[in-house]
Design an enzyme around this catalytic site. Structure first.
Site, short mmCIF file in Angstrom:
data_model
loop_
_atom_site.label_atom_id
_atom_site.label_comp_id
_atom_site.label_asym_id
_atom_site.label_seq_id
_atom_site.Cartn_x
_atom_site.Cartn_y
_atom_site.Cartn_z
CD GLN A 19 -9.76 -3.29 65.89
OE1 GLN A 19 -9.76 -4.51 65.74
NE2 GLN A 19 -10.48 -2.49 65.13
N PRO A 39 -0.78 9.66 58.15
CG PRO A 39 0.60 7.86 58.67
CD PRO A 39 0.64 9.27 58.17
CD GLU A 41 -8.05 2.54 63.69
OE1 GLU A 41 -8.98 1.76 63.95
OE2 GLU A 41 -7.03 2.66 64.39
CG PHE A 42 -8.29 9.00 57.82
CD1 PHE A 42 -8.19 10.20 58.51
CD2 PHE A 42 -7.20 8.55 57.08
CE1 PHE A 42 -7.03 10.95 58.45
CE2 PHE A 42 -6.04 9.31 57.01
CZ PHE A 42 -5.95 10.50 57.69
CG PHE A 43 -11.49 4.40 56.58
CD1 PHE A 43 -12.11 5.36 55.81
CD2 PHE A 43 -10.21 4.00 56.25
CE1 PHE A 43 -11.48 5.91 54.69
CE2 PHE A 43 -9.56 4.54 55.15
CZ PHE A 43 -10.19 5.49 54.37
N PRO A 53 -15.77 2.95 67.77
CG PRO A 53 -15.80 0.94 66.59
CD PRO A 53 -15.14 2.29 66.61
CD1 TRP A 58 -14.46 -2.50 71.66
CD2 TRP A 58 -14.10 -3.70 69.81
NE1 TRP A 58 -13.83 -1.68 70.76
CE2 TRP A 58 -13.59 -2.39 69.61
CE3 TRP A 58 -13.98 -4.62 68.77
CZ2 TRP A 58 -12.98 -2.00 68.43
CZ3 TRP A 58 -13.37 -4.23 67.59
CH2 TRP A 58 -12.88 -2.93 67.44
#
Length: 284
Positions: A19, A39, A41-43, A53, A58
């Site tokens: 990140q 593209p 951040e699919f996951f 999250p 974090w």
């Protein structure tokens, strides 16, 4: 087929990063070319909430009420009810363009979740990361590794974002209320060193030489950097656009980074990926 009315995936690339490393700038630049897929951040989405999250995630294991008081409030979510096949079809269909090029982004901390989600596609067998990616995408992707040596700046950027939920440039009242906290920034800096070391170790074990992009190179000339990725993919590099995003760092960021660097020197906290005492992340 990738799904009803969707083209087959002919070529693919996966931006691997941590990140606040500049990966969003690269991904958005590739997206607006119109030829490098769609593209995203699919996951990052958690099955229990269908959300990425959130701020407290974090700081799991960090017991500091002063940090807790500064974090953005948790948003309610709802469980993801898709089965593994539906999830894969969505990821494939959402990331592929009309020319059959698929693009995506993966952070190291998302790799375990990705492998868990792919498990049901493989009859309940837990895959390793490379196998999991191929099970989703269907082809071996071009591995694009975006990294940031300056984890002091990376951690400051992340600390501001988890307080404010402001992930791209643009002043707001929430950002004005963000506060400096040495322990929070140090925790994130250690986390980013570990993520980057984990990626480096994984590429070595897998015998992969990714297309490497350093943060400073990317932000100095995003158009040329994007053109380099397009060229390696066999796409027209002249389609690389002017930067679609404005850099979020500002005078306040620079002030916090300078302050953190001074205090980190006293306490032995990491300021770069060369820090010798960082703890490696778990391997996947």
């Amino acid at each position: 087929m990738s799904g009803p009315g969707r083209p087959d995936i002919d070529r693919a690339y996966l931006v691997c990063a941590s990140q606040r490393s500049g990966s969003t700038l690269l991904v958005e630049s590739l997206r607006v070319t119109g030829v490098a897929g769609r593209p995203a951040e699919f996951f990052e989405y958690l099955p229990d909430t269908s959300l990425p999250p959130q701020s407290p995630d974090w700081f799991v294991g960090v017991h500091d009420p002063a940090i807790d008081a500064l974090l953005a409030p948790v948003r309610p979510g709802r469980p993801d009810t898709r089965d593994a096949q539906e999830w894969r079809d969505d990821v494939r269909g959402q990331g592929v363009g009309e020319n059959g090029v698929w693009g995506g982004k993966l952070m190291w901390n998302q790799s375990t979740l990705l492998c868990h989600r792919v498990r049901d596609l493989l009859g309940g067998r837990e895959p390793l990361l490379r196998e999991a990616v191929e099970a989703v995408v269907g082809v071996e992707p071009l591995w694009v590794y975006v990294h940031r040596a300056d984890v002091a700046g990376q951690a400051v950027s992340m600390w501001r974002a988890v307080q404010t939920q402001e992930w791209t440039a643009g002043a707001s009242d929430r950002d004005a209320r963000a506060e400096y906290h040495l322990g929070a920034i140090a925790h994130l800096a250690e986390y980013f060193v570990a993520q980057q070391r984990a990626w480096e170790g994984w590429f070595t074990r897998e015998g992969i030489e990714p297309l490497r992009i350093e943060f400073d190179e990317l932000v100095a000339d995003p158009t040329s950097t994007t053109a380099r990725v397009l060229d390696v993919l066999g796409l027209d590099p002249t389609l690389a656009p002017p930067p679609p995003l404005r850099r979020q760092g500002d005078a306040r960021s620079r002030e916090w980074v300078a302050r953190y660097r001074d205090e980190a020197a006293e306490h032995g906290y990491p300021v770069s990926t060369a820090h010798p005492d960082a703890v490696p992340a778990a391997e996947s």
